[in-house]
Design an enzyme around this catalytic site. Structure first.
Site, PDB file in Angstrom:
ATOM      1  N   ASP A  45       0.836  -1.204   0.000  1.00 57.56           N
ATOM      2  CA  ASP A  45       0.000   0.000   0.000  1.00 57.56           C
ATOM      3  C   ASP A  45       0.872   1.256   0.000  1.00 57.56           C
ATOM      4  O   ASP A  45       0.356   2.378  -0.048  1.00 57.56           O
ATOM      5  CB  ASP A  45      -1.015   0.001   1.148  1.00 57.56           C
ATOM      6  CG  ASP A  45      -0.377  -0.068   2.510  1.00 57.56           C
ATOM      7  OD1 ASP A  45       0.857  -0.157   2.590  1.00 57.56           O
ATOM      8  OD2 ASP A  45      -1.120  -0.033   3.522  1.00 57.56           O
ATOM      9  N   GLU A 100       8.839  -4.094  10.754  1.00 58.42           N
ATOM     10  CA  GLU A 100       9.300  -2.814  10.204  1.00 58.42           C
ATOM     11  C   GLU A 100       9.856  -1.926  11.311  1.00 58.42           C
ATOM     12  O   GLU A 100       9.200  -1.677  12.336  1.00 58.42           O
ATOM     13  CB  GLU A 100       8.122  -2.110   9.489  1.00 58.42           C
ATOM     14  CG  GLU A 100       8.528  -0.775   8.888  1.00 58.42           C
ATOM     15  CD  GLU A 100       7.541  -0.233   7.852  1.00 58.42           C
ATOM     16  OE1 GLU A 100       6.573  -0.933   7.504  1.00 58.42           O
ATOM     17  OE2 GLU A 100       7.754   0.908   7.394  1.00 58.42           O
TER      18      GLU A 100
END
Ligand code: KIV
Length: 273
Positions: free
Chosen positions: A53, A191
């Site tokens: 995304d 992340e």
């Protein structure tokens, strides 16, 4: 150049990623959002293509990943699937398509799989989305988890700083990772978290852990293609290694073309009918 894979032509599957972890072969993953880029990545031998995304940022110019829609993600994923032969294609479930309730989440995941032919979906979050993850998995749809810095929650975090430095957040992240493995996710992205924590998660899980800004002690790495190729110049976090300056190369080529058009050097008689 060696790509350090044992069988370069074989189709990459979720099962094969687990085998790669078992034999200590690192997993390579990059984003792609269109046919031409996906073809280049696939033919170069990338293991996993993520229709991220992050397309919201690098393709559409939005400040965050939140505005991209399910229809737009399906459009990108369809284009990538048409180009990909070997890599496993994972498509991000966009913000708002799975946080509501498990049945809505399932309907969104089914649309992605049915309309784009993607091979798996990725979802951001831990215990908060457990029921939705389970519901999607129960339909036979492979799920990749995503913990640590989860950009869809940027308005809650307030910054893109490193996550899970504090003990309580690190503990929750480890618990969430174990939960995602237990319910049946085939891999997890971590992340922007401390390398030591990421390595601990990778060593305690049997499923592959793919890092971005999570150090070298995990089972693979992912980067946004536009960042690592230097197409997007406005993003330089410490974890990003730039492998090319495509913005520079493109600018030079375009300026060369403009000069050739202005001087009537292009087209030549050989380039005319
Ligand atoms: O959307 C994306 O590109 C991602 C990666 C940063 C892992 O989720």
């Amino acid at each position: 150049m060696s790509t350090n894979t044992t069988d370069n032509a074989r189709k990459v599957t979720t099962r094969r990623l687990v085998e790669m972890k078992q034999r200590g072969e690192k997993i390579s993953m990059l984003t792609a959002y269109d046919f031409s880029s996906a073809k280049i990545l696939d033919e170069a031998g990338i293991d996993v293509i993520l229709v991220g995304d992050s397309a919201s940022n690098v393709m559409a110019g939005n400040v965050t990943t939140l505005p991209i829609t399910l229809d737009q993600m399906i459009y990108h994923a369809k284009s990538v699937m048409k180009a990909t032969r070997r890599a496993l294609v994972v498509t991000d479930m966009p913000f708002g398509s799975y946080q509501g309730n498990p049945m809505e989440a399932l309907a969104s995941a089914i649309r992605i799989m049915k309309e784009s032919h993607s091979e798996a979906v990725k979802m951001e979050g831990g215990s908060e989305i457990r029921e939705s993850v389970e519901r999607i998995l129960s339909a036979g749809i492979p799920v990749m988890g995503h913990l640590g810095l989860t950009p869809q929650s940027i308005n809650k975090f307030g910054t893109y700083n490193v996550r899970a430095r504090e003990e309580a957040e690190a503990k929750k992240l480890l618990e969430d990772a174990k939960m995602l493995e237990e319910v049946g996710c085939f891999a997890i992205v971590l992340e922007k978290i401390p390398a030591e924590l990421a390595a601990k998660v990778a060593s305690e899980l049997t499923i592959p852990v793919i890092g971005i800004g999570a150090g070298g002690g995990v089972d693979g790495q992912v980067l946004v293609m536009h960042d690592m190729l230097g197409i997007n110049q406005g993003f330089s976090p410490r974890f990003l290694r730039r492998y090319a300056d495509l913005a520079g190369i493109m600018t030079e080529a375009v300026q060369h073309y403009i000069a050739d058009v202005k001087s009537s050097d292009f087209p030549s008689p050989e380039e005319s009918y």
